[in-house]
Write a protein that holds these residues in place. Structure first.
Motif, PDB file in Angstrom:
ATOM      1  N   VAL A 258       0.840  -1.197   0.000  1.00  9.77           N
ATOM      2  CA  VAL A 258       0.000   0.000   0.000  1.00  9.77           C
ATOM      3  C   VAL A 258       0.880   1.254   0.000  1.00  9.77           C
ATOM      4  O   VAL A 258       0.639   2.202  -0.759  1.00  9.77           O
ATOM      5  N   ALA A 259       1.920   1.243   0.826  1.00  8.14           N
ATOM      6  CA  ALA A 259       2.821   2.398   0.894  1.00  8.14           C
ATOM      7  C   ALA A 259       3.566   2.588  -0.430  1.00  8.14           C
ATOM      8  O   ALA A 259       3.740   3.722  -0.901  1.00  8.14           O
TER       9      ALA A 259
ATOM     10  N   ARG B 171       3.398   5.914  -2.975  1.00  2.00           N
ATOM     11  CA  ARG B 171       4.570   6.650  -3.472  1.00  2.00           C
ATOM     12  C   ARG B 171       4.543   6.736  -4.993  1.00  2.00           C
ATOM     13  O   ARG B 171       4.847   7.784  -5.572  1.00  2.00           O
ATOM     14  N   TYR B 172       4.166   5.630  -5.636  1.00  2.00           N
ATOM     15  CA  TYR B 172       4.105   5.638  -7.102  1.00  2.00           C
ATOM     16  C   TYR B 172       3.065   6.623  -7.602  1.00  2.00           C
ATOM     17  O   TYR B 172       3.322   7.390  -8.542  1.00  2.00           O
ATOM     18  N   ARG B 173       1.880   6.627  -6.991  1.00  2.00           N
ATOM     19  CA  ARG B 173       0.808   7.515  -7.453  1.00  2.00           C
ATOM     20  C   ARG B 173       1.217   8.976  -7.369  1.00  2.00           C
ATOM     21  O   ARG B 173       0.749   9.810  -8.151  1.00  2.00           O
ATOM     22  N   ALA B 174       2.108   9.312  -6.425  1.00  2.00           N
ATOM     23  CA  ALA B 174       2.540  10.697  -6.244  1.00  2.00           C
ATOM     24  C   ALA B 174       3.802  11.032  -7.034  1.00  2.00           C
ATOM     25  O   ALA B 174       4.285  12.166  -6.975  1.00  2.00           O
ATOM     26  N   SER B 175       4.321  10.079  -7.807  1.00  2.00           N
ATOM     27  CA  SER B 175       5.614  10.256  -8.468  1.00  2.00           C
ATOM     28  C   SER B 175       5.484  10.850  -9.860  1.00  2.00           C
ATOM     29  O   SER B 175       4.444  10.712 -10.521  1.00  2.00           O
ATOM     30  N   PRO B 176       6.551  11.497 -10.355  1.00  2.00           N
ATOM     31  CA  PRO B 176       6.570  11.954 -11.753  1.00  2.00           C
ATOM     32  C   PRO B 176       6.430  10.805 -12.741  1.00  2.00           C
ATOM     33  O   PRO B 176       5.856  10.969 -13.819  1.00  2.00           O
ATOM     34  N   GLU B 177       6.931   9.628 -12.359  1.00  4.43           N
ATOM     35  CA  GLU B 177       6.815   8.447 -13.230  1.00  4.43           C
ATOM     36  C   GLU B 177       5.356   8.121 -13.506  1.00  4.43           C
ATOM     37  O   GLU B 177       4.970   7.823 -14.645  1.00  4.43           O
ATOM     38  N   SER B 178       4.516   8.179 -12.470  1.00  5.94           N
ATOM     39  CA  SER B 178       3.096   7.908 -12.642  1.00  5.94           C
ATOM     40  C   SER B 178       2.455   8.941 -13.565  1.00  5.94           C
ATOM     41  O   SER B 178       1.654   8.597 -14.438  1.00  5.94           O
ATOM     42  N   ALA B 179       2.812  10.205 -13.382  1.00  8.52           N
ATOM     43  CA  ALA B 179       2.245  11.265 -14.220  1.00  8.52           C
ATOM     44  C   ALA B 179       2.636  11.074 -15.685  1.00  8.52           C
ATOM     45  O   ALA B 179       1.814  11.252 -16.588  1.00  8.52           O
ATOM     46  N   ARG B 180       3.900  10.686 -15.919  1.00  4.25           N
ATOM     47  CA  ARG B 180       4.354  10.456 -17.303  1.00  4.25           C
ATOM     48  C   ARG B 180       3.603   9.276 -17.929  1.00  4.25           C
ATOM     49  O   ARG B 180       3.205   9.334 -19.099  1.00  4.25           O
ATOM     50  N   SER B 181       3.409   8.228 -17.141  1.00  2.22           N
ATOM     51  CA  SER B 181       2.705   7.059 -17.671  1.00  2.22           C
ATOM     52  C   SER B 181       1.237   7.382 -17.947  1.00  2.22           C
ATOM     53  O   SER B 181       0.663   6.895 -18.926  1.00  2.22           O
ATOM     54  N   ARG B 182       0.647   8.203 -17.106  1.00  3.73           N
ATOM     55  CA  ARG B 182      -0.739   8.602 -17.337  1.00  3.73           C
ATOM     56  C   ARG B 182      -0.866   9.315 -18.682  1.00  3.73           C
ATOM     57  O   ARG B 182      -1.763   9.011 -19.489  1.00  3.73           O
ATOM     58  N   GLU B 183       0.040  10.229 -18.953  1.00  2.28           N
ATOM     59  CA  GLU B 183       0.005  10.949 -20.227  1.00  2.28           C
ATOM     60  C   GLU B 183       0.266  10.018 -21.399  1.00  2.28           C
ATOM     61  O   GLU B 183      -0.352  10.140 -22.457  1.00  2.28           O
ATOM     62  N   PHE B 184       1.188   9.081 -21.211  1.00  2.00           N
ATOM     63  CA  PHE B 184       1.484   8.104 -22.259  1.00  2.00           C
ATOM     64  C   PHE B 184       0.226   7.343 -22.653  1.00  2.00           C
ATOM     65  O   PHE B 184      -0.109   7.225 -23.836  1.00  2.00           O
ATOM     66  N   TRP B 185      -0.501   6.823 -21.655  1.00  2.26           N
ATOM     67  CA  TRP B 185      -1.682   6.017 -21.954  1.00  2.26           C
ATOM     68  C   TRP B 185      -2.835   6.856 -22.480  1.00  2.26           C
ATOM     69  O   TRP B 185      -3.589   6.406 -23.356  1.00  2.26           O
ATOM     70  N   LEU B 186      -2.981   8.071 -21.977  1.00  2.00           N
ATOM     71  CA  LEU B 186      -4.045   8.936 -22.498  1.00  2.00           C
ATOM     72  C   LEU B 186      -3.829   9.235 -23.979  1.00  2.00           C
ATOM     73  O   LEU B 186      -4.779   9.261 -24.760  1.00  2.00           O
ATOM     74  N   GLN B 187      -2.572   9.432 -24.372  1.00  2.00           N
ATOM     75  CA  GLN B 187      -2.279   9.670 -25.787  1.00  2.00           C
ATOM     76  C   GLN B 187      -2.518   8.402 -26.609  1.00  2.00           C
ATOM     77  O   GLN B 187      -3.089   8.462 -27.702  1.00  2.00           O
ATOM     78  N   ARG B 188      -2.074   7.245 -26.086  1.00  5.38           N
ATOM     79  CA  ARG B 188      -2.230   5.987 -26.817  1.00  5.38           C
ATOM     80  C   ARG B 188      -3.700   5.626 -27.028  1.00  5.38           C
ATOM     81  O   ARG B 188      -4.057   5.004 -28.024  1.00  5.38           O
ATOM     82  N   CYS B 189      -4.533   5.971 -26.065  1.00  3.03           N
ATOM     83  CA  CYS B 189      -5.939   5.535 -26.094  1.00  3.03           C
ATOM     84  C   CYS B 189      -6.902   6.690 -26.339  1.00  3.03           C
ATOM     85  O   CYS B 189      -8.105   6.563 -26.050  1.00  3.03           O
ATOM     86  N   ALA B 190      -6.385   7.779 -26.887  1.00  5.50           N
ATOM     87  CA  ALA B 190      -7.225   8.975 -27.053  1.00  5.50           C
ATOM     88  C   ALA B 190      -8.422   8.713 -27.963  1.00  5.50           C
ATOM     89  O   ALA B 190      -9.497   9.282 -27.756  1.00  5.50           O
ATOM     90  N   ASP B 191      -8.265   7.845 -28.969  1.00  5.13           N
ATOM     91  CA  ASP B 191      -9.372   7.627 -29.909  1.00  5.13           C
ATOM     92  C   ASP B 191     -10.469   6.714 -29.336  1.00  5.13           C
ATOM     93  O   ASP B 191     -11.589   6.693 -29.838  1.00  5.13           O
TER      94      ASP B 191
END
Length: 422
Positions: free
Chosen positions: A163-164, A168-188
């Motif tokens: 859980v901890a 940490r991952y949810r609050a990390s820059p890595e998570s934010a970058r991955s979120r943008e990656f998937w939003l772009q991949r699945c935008a259509d």
């Protein structure tokens, strides 16, 4: 898993189960003690889940009771079939994530020296690798007890570090970058191609099971190395080629189950540690199978840094959280980890009983010592038995064609399979 259960709160569709067959002179008391100790130690099995406003809260029950049921079919004409019917009926029990246990277990007697240890668990608690961790520990404890020796020290199966780690991952820059990656991949949000009508999942799945001969996995390795990819990319390419041949579409999206345990606190903890990522390709008819496999390998390299971003978070990001809508068609589960375990003095083998809810098709590939488990589970509302068996045969034929000639173009492969089916 929480969101899926809330779509139908009492539905039993998310129960999963395995049965371990044990042949030989079983020490039942030693096995029961091993099962009880193992299951009591697993935090994930003793959680309760409740909604509080917009949030979901998990709480660990202080009472870790483990009730081991008993069934005896040794006197039946067909004890295996009777036990299987009982297990399938047990899987129809309603789920209640807030008030009822997330698991049940039983020892089933099939004969004087033949038994099944059955374990059912909600998918919110365990994935396939978690089952294996539990089975290994039960085997270890049983063997120690019957051999009169001390077992290895108990594992720390607390969920708190996981859980901890996730927070940490949810609050990390890595998570934010991955979120943008998937939003772009699945935008259509393109409607994924399936081989049957799109239907809500049923309470149970339809199965087509197959065991390929020993040595088949090694043949995949050799074929993959010859074209510069690993066996998983080769096999995924075969699934893409099969989907194209059966659907007639070039735009295919698969759901790829990823374990996300390496380098994580979840590596040795029984829990739900799997994620599913959409693997999308637009196939070119003139591609050879080898070119397709290399395209799959390249796409896997692109996705790998972002596969920790949870699919359910992505669904929420895209506004799909309260529906059965998916971003992929068939789901592929490659299980390359060792599924061997040893109960001293007994012959043992694990049998899959239920993989849980199936939206469309779930493909499971698991290399074993004596062959390759190669199963397809289907939504029974979308696929009848004959159709499912035909799809399964076509997938095996696709793999054989790719093994025979990796230079075969996808349009040629499509035509060859069409002729075979005619």
């Amino acid at each position: 898993m929480w969101s899926a259960q809330q779509l139908d709160p009492d539905s039993p569709a998310l129960w999963t189960a395995e049965a371990v067959e044990l042949e030989g002179p079983l020490d039942e008391a030693a096995l029961e003690a091993a099962i009880r100790e193992t299951l009591q130690a697993c935090d994930a099995l003793h959680m309760r889940y409740e909604g509080e406003g917009a949030d979901v809260v998990q709480r660990l029950r202080e009472s870790r009771s483990v009730v081991i049921g008993r069934e005896d079919y040794a006197g039946c004409d067909q004890p295996w079939d009777s036990a299987w019917r009982w297990m399938r009926e047990d899987l129809l029990r309603p789920a209640d994530l807030a008030r009822r246990p997330l698991f049940a277990t039983a020892l089933i007697r099939l004969g004087a020296q033949r038994h099944l240890w059955y374990l059912r668990a909600h998918h919110i608690a365990l994935d396939g690798f978690a089952y294996l961790l539990l089975i290994h520990r039960v085997a270890e404890l049983y063997s120690a007890r019957t051999g009169g020796r001390a077992a290895a020290a108990a594992r720390d199966w607390s969920l708190a570090p996981l859980v901890a780690e996730e927070a940490r991952y949810r609050a990390s820059p890595e998570s934010a970058r991955s979120r943008e990656f998937w939003l772009q991949r699945c935008a259509d949000r393109a409607e994924p191609v399936t081989l049957g009508p799109k239907c809500a999942p049923d309470d149970s799945a339809r199965s087509s099971r197959l065991q390929l001969p020993a040595g088949e996995h090694q043949r995949w390795h050799h074929a993959a190395r010859a074209i510069g990819v690993d066996w998983s990319a080769w096999l995924i390419a075969a699934v893409f080629a099969w989907m194209r041949a059966r659907s007639g579409s070039d735009a295919i999206s698969l759901g790829l189950l990823v374990m996300n345990r390496l380098g994580s606190a979840a590596l040795g903890v029984p829990c739900m540690g799997m994620n599913v990522v959409p693997l999308r390709l637009r196939l070119q008819p003139q591609w050879s199978f080898a070119e397709l496999a290399r395209a799959v390998a390249a796409e896997l390299r692109e996705l790998r840094p972002h596969q920790r971003y949870n699919y359910e978070w992505l669904r929420q990001d895209l506004g799909l959280g309260d529906s059965h809508a998916q971003l992929y068609g068939p789901v592929l589960n490659l299980m390359p980890f060792d599924r061997g375990f040893v109960f001293d003095g007994l012959r043992s083998r694990a049998h899959p009983v239920s993989v849980g809810s199936v939206e469309d098709l779930d493909l499971t590939v698991s290399p074993l010592a004596d062959g390759v488990r190669f199963d397809i589970e289907a939504n029974p509302q979308a696929y009848d038995a004959a159709t499912l068996d035909a799809h399964h045969r076509a997938l095996v034929a696709t793999m054989r064609a790719a093994l025979a000639d990796s230079s075969l173009r996808l349009d040629q492969l499509h035509s060859a399979l069409a002729r075979e089916a005619a």
